[in-house]
Write an enzyme that holds these catalytic residues in place. Sequence first.
Site, PDB file in Angstrom:
ATOM      1  N   GLY A   1       0.834  -1.207   0.000  1.00 54.67           N
ATOM      2  CA  GLY A   1       0.000   0.000   0.000  1.00 54.67           C
ATOM      3  C   GLY A   1       0.864   1.251   0.000  1.00 54.67           C
ATOM      4  O   GLY A   1       0.688   2.161  -0.826  1.00 54.67           O
ATOM      5  N   HIS A   2       1.856   1.287   0.896  1.00 50.38           N
ATOM      6  CA  HIS A   2       2.778   2.424   0.919  1.00 50.38           C
ATOM      7  C   HIS A   2       3.516   2.538  -0.428  1.00 50.38           C
ATOM      8  O   HIS A   2       3.712   3.632  -0.950  1.00 50.38           O
ATOM      9  CB  HIS A   2       3.842   2.237   2.015  1.00 50.38           C
ATOM     10  CG  HIS A   2       3.318   2.160   3.415  1.00 50.38           C
ATOM     11  ND1 HIS A   2       3.339   1.009   4.171  1.00 50.38           N
ATOM     12  CD2 HIS A   2       2.758   3.108   4.215  1.00 50.38           C
ATOM     13  CE1 HIS A   2       2.833   1.243   5.368  1.00 50.38           C
ATOM     14  NE2 HIS A   2       2.468   2.501   5.432  1.00 50.38           N
TER      15      HIS A   2
HETATM   16  P1  AMP Z   1       0.858   4.735   7.844  1.00 49.77           P
HETATM   17  O1  AMP Z   1       2.270   4.272   7.759  1.00 49.77           O
HETATM   18  O2  AMP Z   1      -0.091   3.693   8.311  1.00 49.77           O
HETATM   19  O3  AMP Z   1       0.735   6.062   8.564  1.00 49.77           O
HETATM   20  O4  AMP Z   1       0.417   5.031   6.357  1.00 49.77           O
HETATM   21  C1  AMP Z   1       1.141   5.907   5.537  1.00 49.77           C
HETATM   22  C2  AMP Z   1       0.341   6.189   4.293  1.00 49.77           C
HETATM   23  O5  AMP Z   1       0.098   4.982   3.594  1.00 49.77           O
HETATM   24  C3  AMP Z   1      -1.035   6.807   4.617  1.00 49.77           C
HETATM   25  O6  AMP Z   1      -1.316   7.827   3.667  1.00 49.77           O
HETATM   26  C4  AMP Z   1      -1.951   5.627   4.450  1.00 49.77           C
HETATM   27  O7  AMP Z   1      -3.272   5.995   4.105  1.00 49.77           O
HETATM   28  C5  AMP Z   1      -1.285   4.877   3.304  1.00 49.77           C
HETATM   29  N1  AMP Z   1      -1.727   3.471   3.291  1.00 49.77           N
HETATM   30  C6  AMP Z   1      -1.753   2.610   4.348  1.00 49.77           C
HETATM   31  N2  AMP Z   1      -2.285   1.422   3.977  1.00 49.77           N
HETATM   32  C7  AMP Z   1      -2.612   1.554   2.661  1.00 49.77           C
HETATM   33  C8  AMP Z   1      -3.205   0.671   1.698  1.00 49.77           C
HETATM   34  N3  AMP Z   1      -3.578  -0.571   2.008  1.00 49.77           N
HETATM   35  N4  AMP Z   1      -3.390   1.140   0.448  1.00 49.77           N
HETATM   36  C9  AMP Z   1      -3.018   2.414   0.110  1.00 49.77           C
HETATM   37  N5  AMP Z   1      -2.445   3.286   0.967  1.00 49.77           N
HETATM   38  C10 AMP Z   1      -2.249   2.868   2.222  1.00 49.77           C
END
Ligand code: AMP
Length: 300
Positions: free
Chosen positions: A56-57
């Site tokens: 996702g990231h």
């Molecule tokens: P985090 O590390 O959880 O703070 O996420 C960092 C970024 O990655 C944020 O903008 C999240 O929305 C995005 N993100 C997390 N999981 C996903 C996913 N499954 N698909 C797309 N973007 C994601």
Amino acid sequence: MGKKQFQAFRGGAGNGYAGYAMEIIKTVGDYRVWRKDLGPDLTVGFVPTMGALHAGHMKLVETSGRANDITVVSIFVNPLQFGPAEDFSRYPRPFEADSLLCREAGVAAIFAPEAPTFYPPDFSAYCEVPGPDRFLDGASRPGHFRGVCTVVLKLFNIVNPDRAYFGQKDIQQALILRKLVRDFSLDLELEIVETVREATGLALSSRNVYLTPDEKSRATALSRGLFRAKEAWTRGEKSAETLKAMMRSEIEASSPTRIDYIEAVSQADLAPAETLSKPSVLAVAVFYGKTRLIDNVLLD
Ligand code: AMP
């Protein structure tokens, strides 16, 4: 790597650093020196994260690479956005693996500040977007979005990106930050990137590592419920009550530990809606064991 070297190595637009030196930068001062050295002409795409990177990231990184000369990823587990009973101390921090993924994806620099220098002991400024932060996660996690807005504004000021990339997975965060960008006239574009899922439909999340195999398979009920309700909405069902009931029955059948919320809200202000005739969001937050998972679909 300086600008000349960068341009020599660059193989066309995008994450042209692939295979070359990636900087790991720990302080604001070092970032500013590095950025200045690249010169003003390069466009910077920025992907803020808390690490424990997954596909996702990396989709955000890839999207940034298509639109910008270079991509900067920040990795920072932000204490300000965790509640006292939340998982700050046990949040996964696999920095080596994260660096490798970024290097392979052609990221130019990781900005990974240390909390004590990033937030000195007398740090007291904060930023919030009252209104859309009252609902959904804002209601369940008091202070969460204040922590998110504060860290992201600070990161924007340091990284100074042309574009910043956020996942639809955290739709409330992305919409609140979009409002922050607009209200403060920040000179950047905020792009929202579609949620990446496993083949089972489960949205990828750094917190999925906490799930037992059984919890992980039960948690697929979230996306099933959301997709079922979205399908009904597409066929003409606009009643929030009916759509929420569909999601609830799917989710309850998976024996969740606790349902935090199952909501239907307007995209404009994230307030609960009764009739979903305008652009809306179906959003859920559910615990399996101690792990709180969120997911959503957009009704456009
Ligand atoms: P985090 O590390 O959880 O703070 O996420 C960092 C970024 O990655 C944020 O903008 C999240 O929305 C995005 N993100 C997390 N999981 C996903 C996913 N499954 N698909 C797309 N973007 C994601």
